[in-house]
Design a protein around this motif. Structure first.
Motif, PDB file in Angstrom:
ATOM      1  N   ALA A 152      -4.025   9.112   5.110  1.00 23.15           N
ATOM      2  CA  ALA A 152      -2.776   8.355   4.964  1.00 23.15           C
ATOM      3  C   ALA A 152      -2.834   7.427   3.757  1.00 23.15           C
ATOM      4  O   ALA A 152      -1.854   7.320   3.012  1.00 23.15           O
ATOM      5  CB  ALA A 152      -2.505   7.550   6.234  1.00 23.15           C
ATOM      6  N   LEU A 153      -3.963   6.773   3.570  1.00 26.19           N
ATOM      7  CA  LEU A 153      -4.142   5.856   2.445  1.00 26.19           C
ATOM      8  C   LEU A 153      -5.517   6.091   1.838  1.00 26.19           C
ATOM      9  O   LEU A 153      -6.485   6.376   2.548  1.00 26.19           O
ATOM     10  CB  LEU A 153      -4.038   4.398   2.906  1.00 26.19           C
ATOM     11  CG  LEU A 153      -2.716   3.925   3.533  1.00 26.19           C
ATOM     12  CD1 LEU A 153      -2.894   2.522   4.109  1.00 26.19           C
ATOM     13  CD2 LEU A 153      -1.606   3.941   2.495  1.00 26.19           C
ATOM     14  N   GLY A 154      -5.607   5.944   0.525  1.00 24.15           N
ATOM     15  CA  GLY A 154      -6.903   6.030  -0.130  1.00 24.15           C
ATOM     16  C   GLY A 154      -7.468   7.435  -0.146  1.00 24.15           C
ATOM     17  O   GLY A 154      -6.748   8.419  -0.344  1.00 24.15           O
TER      18      GLY A 154
ATOM     19  N   VAL B 124     -14.100   4.962   6.263  1.00 20.06           N
ATOM     20  CA  VAL B 124     -12.743   5.500   6.420  1.00 20.06           C
ATOM     21  C   VAL B 124     -12.315   5.168   7.847  1.00 20.06           C
ATOM     22  O   VAL B 124     -13.073   5.383   8.794  1.00 20.06           O
ATOM     23  CB  VAL B 124     -12.698   7.021   6.179  1.00 20.06           C
ATOM     24  CG1 VAL B 124     -11.303   7.561   6.447  1.00 20.06           C
ATOM     25  CG2 VAL B 124     -13.130   7.349   4.753  1.00 20.06           C
ATOM     26  N   VAL B 125     -11.103   4.646   7.992  1.00 20.12           N
ATOM     27  CA  VAL B 125     -10.660   4.097   9.272  1.00 20.12           C
ATOM     28  C   VAL B 125      -9.654   5.027   9.933  1.00 20.12           C
ATOM     29  O   VAL B 125      -8.729   5.540   9.282  1.00 20.12           O
ATOM     30  CB  VAL B 125     -10.027   2.701   9.069  1.00 20.12           C
ATOM     31  CG1 VAL B 125      -9.685   2.061  10.411  1.00 20.12           C
ATOM     32  CG2 VAL B 125     -10.976   1.808   8.283  1.00 20.12           C
ATOM     33  N   GLY B 126      -9.829   5.283  11.234  1.00 20.11           N
ATOM     34  CA  GLY B 126      -8.883   6.082  11.999  1.00 20.11           C
ATOM     35  C   GLY B 126      -7.546   5.381  12.151  1.00 20.11           C
ATOM     36  O   GLY B 126      -7.434   4.166  11.956  1.00 20.11           O
ATOM     37  N   ALA B 127      -6.511   6.138  12.532  1.00 23.20           N
ATOM     38  CA  ALA B 127      -5.153   5.600  12.572  1.00 23.20           C
ATOM     39  C   ALA B 127      -5.027   4.430  13.549  1.00 23.20           C
ATOM     40  O   ALA B 127      -4.457   3.380  13.219  1.00 23.20           O
ATOM     41  CB  ALA B 127      -4.169   6.711  12.950  1.00 23.20           C
TER      42      ALA B 127
ATOM     43  N   ASN C  32      -2.630  -1.589   4.199  1.00 28.89           N
ATOM     44  CA  ASN C  32      -2.579  -0.991   2.862  1.00 28.89           C
ATOM     45  C   ASN C  32      -3.894  -1.278   2.154  1.00 28.89           C
ATOM     46  O   ASN C  32      -4.682  -2.126   2.582  1.00 28.89           O
ATOM     47  CB  ASN C  32      -1.392  -1.535   2.050  1.00 28.89           C
ATOM     48  CG  ASN C  32      -1.491  -3.029   1.808  1.00 28.89           C
ATOM     49  OD1 ASN C  32      -2.324  -3.487   1.016  1.00 28.89           O
ATOM     50  ND2 ASN C  32      -0.634  -3.800   2.501  1.00 28.89           N
ATOM     51  N   LEU C  33      -4.097  -0.563   1.072  1.00 26.78           N
ATOM     52  CA  LEU C  33      -5.329  -0.723   0.298  1.00 26.78           C
ATOM     53  C   LEU C  33      -5.024  -1.144  -1.133  1.00 26.78           C
ATOM     54  O   LEU C  33      -5.770  -0.822  -2.062  1.00 26.78           O
ATOM     55  CB  LEU C  33      -6.115   0.596   0.317  1.00 26.78           C
ATOM     56  CG  LEU C  33      -6.555   1.111   1.701  1.00 26.78           C
ATOM     57  CD1 LEU C  33      -7.276   2.454   1.569  1.00 26.78           C
ATOM     58  CD2 LEU C  33      -7.444   0.083   2.400  1.00 26.78           C
ATOM     59  N   ASP C  34      -3.878  -1.833  -1.285  1.00 30.92           N
ATOM     60  CA  ASP C  34      -3.519  -2.297  -2.628  1.00 30.92           C
ATOM     61  C   ASP C  34      -4.578  -3.259  -3.169  1.00 30.92           C
ATOM     62  O   ASP C  34      -4.866  -3.270  -4.360  1.00 30.92           O
ATOM     63  CB  ASP C  34      -2.152  -2.994  -2.590  1.00 30.92           C
ATOM     64  CG  ASP C  34      -1.043  -2.036  -2.196  1.00 30.92           C
ATOM     65  OD1 ASP C  34      -1.238  -0.817  -2.366  1.00 30.92           O
ATOM     66  OD2 ASP C  34      -0.002  -2.503  -1.696  1.00 30.92           O
ATOM     67  N   GLN C  35      -5.120  -4.060  -2.260  1.00 32.67           N
ATOM     68  CA  GLN C  35      -6.232  -4.937  -2.599  1.00 32.67           C
ATOM     69  C   GLN C  35      -7.466  -4.446  -1.844  1.00 32.67           C
ATOM     70  O   GLN C  35      -7.345  -3.841  -0.773  1.00 32.67           O
ATOM     71  CB  GLN C  35      -5.921  -6.387  -2.197  1.00 32.67           C
ATOM     72  CG  GLN C  35      -4.699  -6.975  -2.891  1.00 32.67           C
ATOM     73  CD  GLN C  35      -4.926  -7.143  -4.380  1.00 32.67           C
ATOM     74  OE1 GLN C  35      -6.051  -7.382  -4.828  1.00 32.67           O
ATOM     75  NE2 GLN C  35      -3.848  -7.020  -5.163  1.00 32.67           N
ATOM     76  N   PRO C  36      -8.668  -4.644  -2.371  1.00 36.49           N
ATOM     77  CA  PRO C  36      -9.881  -4.193  -1.673  1.00 36.49           C
ATOM     78  C   PRO C  36      -9.957  -4.774  -0.266  1.00 36.49           C
ATOM     79  O   PRO C  36      -9.698  -5.965  -0.047  1.00 36.49           O
ATOM     80  CB  PRO C  36     -11.013  -4.726  -2.564  1.00 36.49           C
ATOM     81  CG  PRO C  36     -10.388  -4.862  -3.920  1.00 36.49           C
ATOM     82  CD  PRO C  36      -8.970  -5.257  -3.685  1.00 36.49           C
TER      83      PRO C  36
ATOM     84  N   VAL D   3     -18.656  -3.692   4.652  1.00 35.32           N
ATOM     85  CA  VAL D   3     -18.419  -2.308   4.216  1.00 35.32           C
ATOM     86  C   VAL D   3     -17.011  -2.199   3.654  1.00 35.32           C
ATOM     87  O   VAL D   3     -16.043  -2.664   4.273  1.00 35.32           O
ATOM     88  CB  VAL D   3     -18.587  -1.329   5.400  1.00 35.32           C
ATOM     89  CG1 VAL D   3     -18.244   0.087   4.971  1.00 35.32           C
ATOM     90  CG2 VAL D   3     -19.999  -1.401   5.949  1.00 35.32           C
ATOM     91  N   GLU D   4     -16.881  -1.593   2.495  1.00 35.27           N
ATOM     92  CA  GLU D   4     -15.566  -1.445   1.874  1.00 35.27           C
ATOM     93  C   GLU D   4     -14.821  -0.252   2.470  1.00 35.27           C
ATOM     94  O   GLU D   4     -15.408   0.798   2.734  1.00 35.27           O
ATOM     95  CB  GLU D   4     -15.712  -1.261   0.365  1.00 35.27           C
ATOM     96  CG  GLU D   4     -14.360  -1.215  -0.360  1.00 35.27           C
ATOM     97  CD  GLU D   4     -14.522  -1.211  -1.870  1.00 35.27           C
ATOM     98  OE1 GLU D   4     -13.521  -1.011  -2.566  1.00 35.27           O
ATOM     99  OE2 GLU D   4     -15.658  -1.431  -2.347  1.00 35.27           O
ATOM    100  N   VAL D   5     -13.517  -0.418   2.664  1.00 35.81           N
ATOM    101  CA  VAL D   5     -12.676   0.647   3.229  1.00 35.81           C
ATOM    102  C   VAL D   5     -12.159   1.521   2.085  1.00 35.81           C
ATOM    103  O   VAL D   5     -11.479   1.034   1.171  1.00 35.81           O
ATOM    104  CB  VAL D   5     -11.505   0.070   4.039  1.00 35.81           C
ATOM    105  CG1 VAL D   5     -10.580   1.194   4.522  1.00 35.81           C
ATOM    106  CG2 VAL D   5     -12.016  -0.743   5.212  1.00 35.81           C
ATOM    107  N   ALA D   6     -12.469   2.819   2.176  1.00 39.47           N
ATOM    108  CA  ALA D   6     -12.020   3.757   1.141  1.00 39.47           C
ATOM    109  C   ALA D   6     -10.707   4.431   1.511  1.00 39.47           C
ATOM    110  O   ALA D   6      -9.953   4.854   0.621  1.00 39.47           O
ATOM    111  CB  ALA D   6     -13.085   4.821   0.894  1.00 39.47           C
ATOM    112  N   GLY D   7     -10.426   4.554   2.808  1.00 39.55           N
ATOM    113  CA  GLY D   7      -9.212   5.256   3.199  1.00 39.55           C
ATOM    114  C   GLY D   7      -8.852   5.031   4.654  1.00 39.55           C
ATOM    115  O   GLY D   7      -9.650   4.533   5.449  1.00 39.55           O
ATOM    116  N   VAL D   8      -7.629   5.401   4.973  1.00 39.02           N
ATOM    117  CA  VAL D   8      -7.112   5.356   6.343  1.00 39.02           C
ATOM    118  C   VAL D   8      -6.601   6.750   6.688  1.00 39.02           C
ATOM    119  O   VAL D   8      -5.909   7.386   5.877  1.00 39.02           O
ATOM    120  CB  VAL D   8      -5.982   4.321   6.494  1.00 39.02           C
ATOM    121  CG1 VAL D   8      -5.392   4.360   7.908  1.00 39.02           C
ATOM    122  CG2 VAL D   8      -6.495   2.926   6.166  1.00 39.02           C
TER     123      VAL D   8
END
Length: 397
Positions: free
Chosen positions: A142-144, A158-161, A171-175, A185-190
């Motif tokens: 969905a994101l990233g 990567v995070v589940g829905a 959103n991942l507009d900002q880290p 841990v940094e989030v790369a995607g949703v």
């Protein structure tokens, strides 16, 4: 002098019948409404059932019915009930297997920041996995972006829905960073929701090698996901347990997630039958209402019937008049019911994002049922009206 026999053309019968209904607008409208509700129920139930089933079949077709899952079982002599670390490698060597991936349990909590109490995990699990998971499950991001070979060894998530909603990751507009275990841990995607792996919707995924390196996770798979050749699903399913663990095949449980969706389709079919029954009851009540109105009409209009008989109307003319009135009520109610049922089907299907499917049998059958109800409901009142004696009718009037 011979008198010509009395005649009543079909157009005149229709005019007289419609005129009688128009003189009693409210009663006629309420009688037709009963038929309309019953027919609308039948049409809407059939239309919504087919639209829902079509959406479910489309979902199954998109996700594929050839996904199998392998989990540690609890059969007789199952021992520690854990899948071997070599599970993915051995399964991938089966000729009919097209894709394989796995998730590995990580003993760590997930928090939005390091100030959240440890016991407030929100029911979110942490799994290690490999970059092939998304393809094996026919999932979408969905994101990233999803995990790659480059991020597999590093603390990237990567995070589940569902987990994203609970953690407030919109959103991942900002880290965005999560506090997993004792590490940021940094989030790369949703992820988009997984229809065939709902447990991953409530999970945070990191690379399997990162899970082993940073969280001392054991790479014994919690679940192995296997895509197999469509033509060899059952044959592959039969050999997977022994392939995964030749010494203790009873420790491996093989399941097919799409079976749950197909079971849901079967359950919806059962509910469709129930609602059709309720619609039939509503239609029966409407038919009884029409019959009741017609019988009362015969009693109230004895004077009219006697006068018409006295000036030459035959019993057949009286039967046709009352029969026409009942049939007209049912036809109007049936037409309105079909249109209402179609409107309900369109509105609800579009709101749910389904394809609108209205089976022809619902339209034709609904209208035919209304006409049949009109015939049955008008038969007895028409015969009774025709049997009224002209002299008795005029005397009672």
């Amino acid at each position: 002098m011979n008198l010509a026999p009395s005649r009543l053309r079909a157009s005149e019968t229709a005019r007289v019948g419609l005129g009688s209904l128009a003189a009693r607008r409210l009663r006629s409208a309420l009688s037709a409404l009963g038929i309309a509700i019953g027919i609308a129920s039948l049409v809407a139930v059939l239309g919504l059932s087919d639209s829902s089933k079509s959406a479910l079949l489309d979902q199954i077709g998109a996700l594929g019915t050839n996904l199998l899952t392998i989990e540690a079982g609890s059969g007789f002599g199952a021992g520690d009930a854990a899948l071997p670390e070599t599970s993915v490698a051995t399964v991938s060597r089966v000729p009919t297997v097209e894709a394989t991936s796995a998730v590995y349990a990580v003993d760590a909590g997930v928090y939005r920041n390091d100030l959240v109490p440890e016991d407030l995990t929100g029911g979110i699990s942490v799994y290690g996995t490999d970059p092939g998971l998304l393809g094996a499950l026919n999932g979408d991001i969905a994101l990233g972006s999803f995990l790659t070979e480059a991020t597999r060894d590093h603390p990237v998530a990567v995070v589940g829905a569902v987990a994203a909603e609970r953690l407030g990751v919109r959103n991942l507009d900002q880290p965005v960073r999560l506090y997993i275990g004792d590490r940021w841990v940094e989030v790369a995607g949703v992820l988009e929701p997984f229809a065939l792996a709902a447990n991953l919707d409530r999970a945070v995924l990191i690379g399997d090698r990162a899970a082993e390196r940073y969280y001392d996770a054991e790479l014994a798979p919690a679940t192995v996901y296997v895509r197999v050749d469509e033509d060899h699903i059952d044959a592959t399913r039969d050999v997977l347990a022994a392939t995964v663990d030749p010494e203790n095949p009873e420790e491996a449980e093989i399941s097919r997630p799409s079976d749950l969706l197909e079971a849901r389709s079967a359950a919806e079919s059962s509910f469709t039958s129930l609602f059709l029954g309720l619609g039939a009851v509503a239609l029966l009540v409407g038919g009884i209402g029409v019959a009741n109105v017609m019988v009362i009409g015969v009693i109230e209009r004895r004077g009219e019937i006697g006068l018409r008989r006295a000036i030459g109307a035959t019993r057949a003319h009286i039967r046709r008049q009352f029969f026409t009135e009942a049939l007209t009520l049912a036809t109007l109610g049936g037409t309105a019911g079909v249109l209402l049922g179609v409107a309900v089907t369109y509105g609800y299907s579009l709101a749910q994002g389904w394809r609108v499917i209205i089976p022809p049998v619902a339209l034709i059958g609904g209208f035919a049922a209304a006409v049949a109800i009109g015939v049955i409901a008008g038969l007895y009142p028409a015969i009774r009206a025709a049997r009224v004696s002209p002299t008795e009718a005029l005397r009672s009037a």
